[in-house]
Motif scaffolding. Sequence first.
Motif, PDB file in Angstrom:
ATOM      1  N   LEU A 106       0.733  -1.342   0.235  1.00  0.00           N
ATOM      2  CA  LEU A 106       0.070   0.383   0.250  1.00  0.00           C
ATOM      3  C   LEU A 106       0.874   1.517  -0.208  1.00  0.00           C
ATOM      4  O   LEU A 106       1.315   0.928   0.947  1.00  0.00           O
ATOM      5  N   THR A 107       0.755   2.020  -1.098  1.00  0.00           N
ATOM      6  CA  THR A 107       1.707   2.855  -1.093  1.00  0.00           C
ATOM      7  C   THR A 107       1.514   3.865  -0.489  1.00  0.00           C
ATOM      8  O   THR A 107       2.337   5.488  -0.611  1.00  0.00           O
ATOM      9  N   ASP A 108      -0.031   4.495  -0.065  1.00  0.00           N
ATOM     10  CA  ASP A 108      -0.534   6.302  -0.519  1.00  0.00           C
ATOM     11  C   ASP A 108      -0.007   7.280  -1.376  1.00  0.00           C
ATOM     12  O   ASP A 108       0.603   8.018  -1.563  1.00  0.00           O
ATOM     13  N   ASN A 109       0.603   6.495  -3.175  1.00  0.00           N
ATOM     14  CA  ASN A 109       0.612   7.613  -3.693  1.00  0.00           C
ATOM     15  C   ASN A 109       2.066   8.155  -3.212  1.00  0.00           C
ATOM     16  O   ASN A 109       2.513   8.520  -4.661  1.00  0.00           O
ATOM     17  N   ASP A 110       2.959   6.890  -3.038  1.00  0.00           N
ATOM     18  CA  ASP A 110       4.329   7.774  -2.443  1.00  0.00           C
ATOM     19  C   ASP A 110       4.975   6.862  -3.716  1.00  0.00           C
ATOM     20  O   ASP A 110       5.180   5.634  -3.509  1.00  0.00           O
ATOM     21  N   CYS A 111       5.885   7.788  -4.669  1.00  0.00           N
ATOM     22  CA  CYS A 111       6.664   7.039  -5.449  1.00  0.00           C
ATOM     23  C   CYS A 111       8.104   5.899  -5.335  1.00  0.00           C
ATOM     24  O   CYS A 111       8.315   4.658  -5.787  1.00  0.00           O
ATOM     25  N   GLU A 112       8.328   6.045  -3.610  1.00  0.00           N
ATOM     26  CA  GLU A 112       9.444   5.519  -2.879  1.00  0.00           C
ATOM     27  C   GLU A 112       9.052   4.073  -2.644  1.00  0.00           C
ATOM     28  O   GLU A 112       9.452   3.633  -2.566  1.00  0.00           O
ATOM     29  N   LYS A 113       7.922   4.411  -1.832  1.00  0.00           N
ATOM     30  CA  LYS A 113       7.200   3.043  -1.607  1.00  0.00           C
ATOM     31  C   LYS A 113       7.211   2.091  -3.117  1.00  0.00           C
ATOM     32  O   LYS A 113       6.817   0.913  -2.499  1.00  0.00           O
ATOM     33  N   GLU A 114       6.425   2.540  -3.604  1.00  0.00           N
ATOM     34  CA  GLU A 114       5.879   1.660  -5.043  1.00  0.00           C
ATOM     35  C   GLU A 114       7.274   1.081  -5.317  1.00  0.00           C
ATOM     36  O   GLU A 114       7.410   0.103  -5.606  1.00  0.00           O
ATOM     37  N   ARG A 115       8.514   2.237  -5.459  1.00  0.00           N
ATOM     38  CA  ARG A 115      10.082   1.632  -6.198  1.00  0.00           C
ATOM     39  C   ARG A 115      10.074   0.024  -4.999  1.00  0.00           C
ATOM     40  O   ARG A 115      10.987  -0.665  -5.494  1.00  0.00           O
ATOM     41  N   ILE A 116      10.144   0.179  -3.629  1.00  0.00           N
ATOM     42  CA  ILE A 116      10.213  -0.527  -2.835  1.00  0.00           C
ATOM     43  C   ILE A 116       9.844  -2.425  -3.632  1.00  0.00           C
ATOM     44  O   ILE A 116      10.743  -3.696  -3.816  1.00  0.00           O
ATOM     45  N   ALA A 117       8.930  -2.471  -4.409  1.00  0.00           N
ATOM     46  CA  ALA A 117       8.034  -3.558  -4.765  1.00  0.00           C
ATOM     47  C   ALA A 117       8.604  -3.992  -5.564  1.00  0.00           C
ATOM     48  O   ALA A 117       9.544  -4.809  -6.130  1.00  0.00           O
ATOM     49  N   LEU A 118       8.804  -2.511  -6.968  1.00  0.00           N
ATOM     50  CA  LEU A 118       9.792  -2.349  -8.509  1.00  0.00           C
ATOM     51  C   LEU A 118      11.158  -3.393  -8.000  1.00  0.00           C
ATOM     52  O   LEU A 118      11.921  -3.705  -8.746  1.00  0.00           O
ATOM     53  N   GLU A 119      11.575  -3.183  -6.693  1.00  0.00           N
ATOM     54  CA  GLU A 119      13.208  -3.423  -6.467  1.00  0.00           C
ATOM     55  C   GLU A 119      12.931  -4.879  -5.756  1.00  0.00           C
ATOM     56  O   GLU A 119      13.689  -5.438  -6.580  1.00  0.00           O
ATOM     57  N   MET A 120      12.234  -5.099  -5.057  1.00  0.00           N
ATOM     58  CA  MET A 120      12.126  -6.804  -4.787  1.00  0.00           C
ATOM     59  C   MET A 120      11.914  -7.655  -6.389  1.00  0.00           C
ATOM     60  O   MET A 120      12.075  -9.200  -5.741  1.00  0.00           O
ATOM     61  N   LEU A 121      11.274  -6.947  -7.171  1.00  0.00           N
ATOM     62  CA  LEU A 121      10.972  -7.888  -8.521  1.00  0.00           C
ATOM     63  C   LEU A 121      12.633  -8.206  -9.096  1.00  0.00           C
ATOM     64  O   LEU A 121      12.799  -9.158  -9.176  1.00  0.00           O
ATOM     65  N   ARG A 122      12.807  -7.114  -8.960  1.00  0.00           N
ATOM     66  CA  ARG A 122      14.345  -6.699  -9.848  1.00  0.00           C
ATOM     67  C   ARG A 122      15.022  -7.779  -9.257  1.00  0.00           C
ATOM     68  O   ARG A 122      16.445  -8.043 -10.134  1.00  0.00           O
ATOM     69  N   SER A 123      15.437  -7.822  -7.693  1.00  0.00           N
ATOM     70  CA  SER A 123      16.359  -9.152  -6.712  1.00  0.00           C
ATOM     71  C   SER A 123      15.368  -9.996  -6.413  1.00  0.00           C
ATOM     72  O   SER A 123      16.482 -11.059  -5.505  1.00  0.00           O
ATOM     73  N   LYS A 124      14.759 -10.756  -7.588  1.00  0.00           N
ATOM     74  CA  LYS A 124      14.582 -11.927  -7.686  1.00  0.00           C
ATOM     75  C   LYS A 124      13.616 -12.046  -6.389  1.00  0.00           C
ATOM     76  O   LYS A 124      13.514 -13.639  -5.876  1.00  0.00           O
ATOM     77  N   GLN A 125      12.843 -11.370  -5.397  1.00  0.00           N
ATOM     78  CA  GLN A 125      11.882 -11.508  -3.946  1.00  0.00           C
ATOM     79  C   GLN A 125      10.782 -11.878  -4.656  1.00  0.00           C
ATOM     80  O   GLN A 125      10.352 -12.494  -3.423  1.00  0.00           O
ATOM     81  N   LEU A 126      10.621 -11.599  -5.216  1.00  0.00           N
ATOM     82  CA  LEU A 126       8.922 -11.809  -6.252  1.00  0.00           C
ATOM     83  C   LEU A 126       8.650 -12.134  -7.369  1.00  0.00           C
ATOM     84  O   LEU A 126      10.315 -12.023  -8.249  1.00  0.00           O
ATOM     85  N   ASP A 127       8.163 -12.959  -8.031  1.00  0.00           N
ATOM     86  CA  ASP A 127       7.915 -13.461  -8.973  1.00  0.00           C
ATOM     87  C   ASP A 127       7.335 -12.398 -10.552  1.00  0.00           C
ATOM     88  O   ASP A 127       8.045 -12.581 -11.156  1.00  0.00           O
ATOM     89  N   ALA A 128       6.767 -11.446  -9.818  1.00  0.00           N
ATOM     90  CA  ALA A 128       5.681 -11.459 -10.626  1.00  0.00           C
ATOM     91  C   ALA A 128       5.346  -9.833  -9.945  1.00  0.00           C
ATOM     92  O   ALA A 128       4.806  -9.915  -8.579  1.00  0.00           O
ATOM     93  N   LEU A 129       4.314  -8.484 -10.504  1.00  0.00           N
ATOM     94  CA  LEU A 129       3.470  -7.873 -10.061  1.00  0.00           C
ATOM     95  C   LEU A 129       2.212  -7.347 -10.399  1.00  0.00           C
ATOM     96  O   LEU A 129       2.006  -7.436 -11.835  1.00  0.00           O
TER      97      LEU A 129
END
Length: 321
Positions: free
Chosen positions: A95-118
């Motif tokens: 839940l990002t509350d429209n915060d770009c940096e909070k959203e980037r956490i999820a994107l970076e977890m995808l990049r580092s293979k901590q998530l399979d997809a978004l």
Amino acid sequence: MTNIREIARLAGVSTATVSRVINDHPYVNAEKRRKVLEIIRQLDYVPNSSATSLKKGMTRIVGVVSASYTTSSTPFIQAFNIIAQQHGFNVMLFLTDNDCEKERIALEMLRSKQLDALVCLHRANEWPIIESYAKYGPIVTWQRLVSEHIPSVFMDQYQGYMLSLEHLYARGYRRILNVYSSRGLNTPQRIRAYDDFAKKYTLDDIGFPDLHHMMSIADGEHIARWWIEQSQKPEAIACSNDDVAAGLLTEFKRVGVSIPGDVAIIGFDNNDLARLLDLTTVHYPSDKQAENAFAILLDRLGQKAPPLHALEFELIERRST
């Protein structure tokens, strides 16, 4: 720390056998399996999930990114979670509350293979930034988007809103107030629908304001008080969602305004409030959109995916019109 070599030594088997037991491989001697499981139980051994995921190439975790919980997004999230679990995946909600940096956490977890997809329900960053992460794992969005890299499960709001307007016209209503949500990508489609609708039936401009950024029950109550003060009153109100329609209905009932005798109300989404309050609305199949989103991700992960649903809006006629 206890490891596979220690378990193998105590059970009198090879490390390969221990690995096969841990990964529930079918071809393991029953007695050897029993010994290994007993040693694992005695030592309270828990496999390293990160190492297991790295070895298998998947975490079996999908991230869902949303600005917040809303009455429209909650059914999507629930349906997505259900189908993901049915296929052996877990869901991590951001839940990002429209915060770009909070959203980037999820994107970076995808990049580092901590998530399979978004799944991106509501974005904070610009699309080019989000698209740049699609090379690390599949991303799908609920928002209106045409992209080579990120598929979308959006539905054309023009069609859904036209359904509500045509219903009001068929019921004899001509003086219609339009209530819109934010000025995002869906609202222009609803505005275009009303413009085409007015031209089709040669409706005069009756001077009602288009109300924007109206999404809550409190907004509906505010519109009801506005309606009461008008000398030239709308005959019907087409709402951005069912929450606004619910606020209108309850405030009108509180002051004795007859629904639909004095004014008709139509919502959008077909959530539980609409059913409980007997509100006419347009059914928005967010649950089927969620299942389609998961099927697209599963296919892009190279796994067998269920077939996609055909998505259609449906008018649900109840007492408020």
